[in-house]
Scaffold this motif. Structure first.
Motif, short mmCIF file in Angstrom:
data_model
loop_
_atom_site.label_atom_id
_atom_site.label_comp_id
_atom_site.label_asym_id
_atom_site.label_seq_id
_atom_site.Cartn_x
_atom_site.Cartn_y
_atom_site.Cartn_z
N CYS A 15 0.77 -1.14 0.06
CA CYS A 15 -0.04 -0.18 -0.17
C CYS A 15 0.73 1.28 0.10
CB CYS A 15 -0.84 -0.10 1.18
SG CYS A 15 -2.29 -0.93 1.16
N THR A 18 2.48 3.70 -4.78
CA THR A 18 1.29 4.05 -5.67
C THR A 18 1.60 3.87 -6.99
OG1 THR A 18 2.13 6.29 -5.70
CG2 THR A 18 0.62 5.83 -3.81
N LEU A 33 -1.44 2.94 -10.72
CA LEU A 33 -2.26 2.76 -9.78
C LEU A 33 -2.45 3.94 -8.79
CD1 LEU A 33 -0.98 -0.77 -8.39
CD2 LEU A 33 -2.79 -0.43 -10.04
N THR A 53 -10.20 -1.89 2.25
CA THR A 53 -10.31 -1.39 0.68
C THR A 53 -10.20 0.09 1.12
OG1 THR A 53 -11.94 -2.85 0.04
CG2 THR A 53 -12.05 -0.72 -0.94
N ILE A 56 -6.50 0.77 1.64
CA ILE A 56 -5.44 0.58 0.68
C ILE A 56 -5.61 1.65 -0.37
CG2 ILE A 56 -6.83 -1.05 -0.92
CD1 ILE A 56 -4.25 -2.48 -1.71
N LEU A 57 -6.97 2.21 -0.62
CA LEU A 57 -7.16 3.40 -1.65
C LEU A 57 -6.46 4.54 -0.95
CD1 LEU A 57 -11.09 2.58 -2.58
CD2 LEU A 57 -8.81 1.70 -3.57
N HIS A 60 -2.69 4.74 -1.73
CA HIS A 60 -2.58 4.78 -3.37
C HIS A 60 -3.20 6.24 -3.68
CE1 HIS A 60 -1.26 1.00 -4.63
NE2 HIS A 60 -2.05 0.49 -3.96
N SER A 85 -2.85 8.47 3.71
CA SER A 85 -2.86 9.12 2.40
C SER A 85 -2.16 10.68 2.64
CB SER A 85 -4.40 9.51 2.41
OG SER A 85 -5.01 10.31 3.10
N ALA A 257 -9.39 -6.44 -1.24
CA ALA A 257 -9.13 -4.95 -1.28
C ALA A 257 -7.91 -4.59 -2.14
CB ALA A 257 -8.49 -4.36 0.23
N ALA A 261 -8.46 -2.02 -5.39
CA ALA A 261 -7.44 -1.07 -5.82
C ALA A 261 -7.18 -1.04 -7.39
CB ALA A 261 -6.19 -1.25 -5.01
N SER A 265 -8.06 1.89 -10.16
CA SER A 265 -7.21 2.65 -10.69
C SER A 265 -7.28 2.92 -12.01
CB SER A 265 -5.91 1.94 -10.36
OG SER A 265 -5.64 0.90 -11.36
#
Length: 286
Positions: A15, A18, A33, A53, A56-57, A60, A85, A257, A261, A265
């Protein structure tokens, strides 16, 4: 279980990256991604597949808006999301059973990524299910998803980028015994998604992810129900499930997840209207 800790460590490392680079001929091609600049509305984010999820989003680059019923879990999650993030995460407390309240709750949310994910109906044979049980499940899953779609779609259309993922079940391919209402509603969601895949404009995709036996609160609840119905131990129920999986173990939410991702993406742009099973090889369907 030992594999859970190792899987979690492995996904946390992944994770943090990116953009992945892979060998391509004599040079390097980028697998894009990167979700920077996108907002993702993740339903059922307080636990299990939804939580993994959301994390991991965020890793990224997406700004995540987490939606669930349990405020205390969401409050803890947003701090973790913001740390991952580097941008402020947010949350929405909403119950998908209450359509009017859901519409109000998301009225101020704009997102180009929508993750439809909610717990399944109670176990039981379809012959014993009341009309109200079917009506309630349809409202929570299909009507809830329709409300969220119509709320988020204008922003997707304006940006020319949209990703909709429905976390369903392998019952879309092979109905699961004693999950009559769930089988019915998951099938309805798959049909809803396929119809939309033909209607949505270019750049806005919709796909389904089909979890197999995955180590979540939902599976623990089903294990208890099956043990009570059959008079066997919960451990025996679990071993019976694992015995049907060629990989020989339960899935981890982070493994679902990871696929999500990719699908949301830029790298997943040409995948549309598909139902992808993540089940360790359990399904017999081709």
């Amino acid at each position: 279980m030992d594999h859970r800790a190792s899987d979690r460590r492995r996904w946390r490392v992944l994770c943090a990256v990116t953009r992945l680079r892979v060998e391509s001929g004599g040079g390097m091609a980028a697998l894009d991604l990167d979700l920077a600049g996108h907002t993702a509305l993740v339903c059922g984010a307080s636990a299990g597949i939804g939580r993994e999820t959301a994390l991991i989003l965020a890793a990224h680059g997406a700004r995540v808006v987490a939606l669930a019923r349990r405020r205390e879990r969401l409050e803890g999650l947003v701090d973790e999301l913001s740390a991952v993030s580097g941008s402020a995460a947010d949350f929405v407390v909403a119950d998908l059973d209450d359509t009017a309240a859901l519409q109000r709750a998301v009225s101020g949310v704009s997102a180009t990524i929508l993750i439809n994910n909610t717990g399944g109906p109670p176990a039981g044979p379809l012959t014993e299910a009341s009309p109200d049980a079917l009506r309630s499940a349809f409202n929570r899953h299909v009507i809830g998803a329709q409300v969220l779609l119509q709320a988020m779609l204008p922003d997707m259309q304006a940006s020319g980028y949209g990703r909709i993922i429905n976390v369903l079940s392998t019952s879309v391919r092979e109905p699961i015994p004693n999950l009559g209402v769930s089988n019915t509603i998951r099938g309805a969601m798959a049909s809803w998604a396929k119809s939309l895949s033909k209607e949505l404009g270019p750049g806005i995709t919709i796909n389904n992810v089909l979890p197999g036996f995955t180590d979540t609160e939902r599976l623990a609840s089903l294990k208890q129900a099956v043990a009570g119905r059959t008079g066997t131990s919960q451990e025996a129920v679990m071993q019976g499930w694992i015995g049907r999986v060629p990989e020989g173990r339960l899935g981890h939410p982070s493994e679902l997840a990871g696929l999500i991702a990719f699908l949301v993406s830029p790298a997943g742009a040409y995948i549309r209207g598909q139902s992808v099973a993540v089940d360790g090889g359990r399904l017999n369907a081709i």
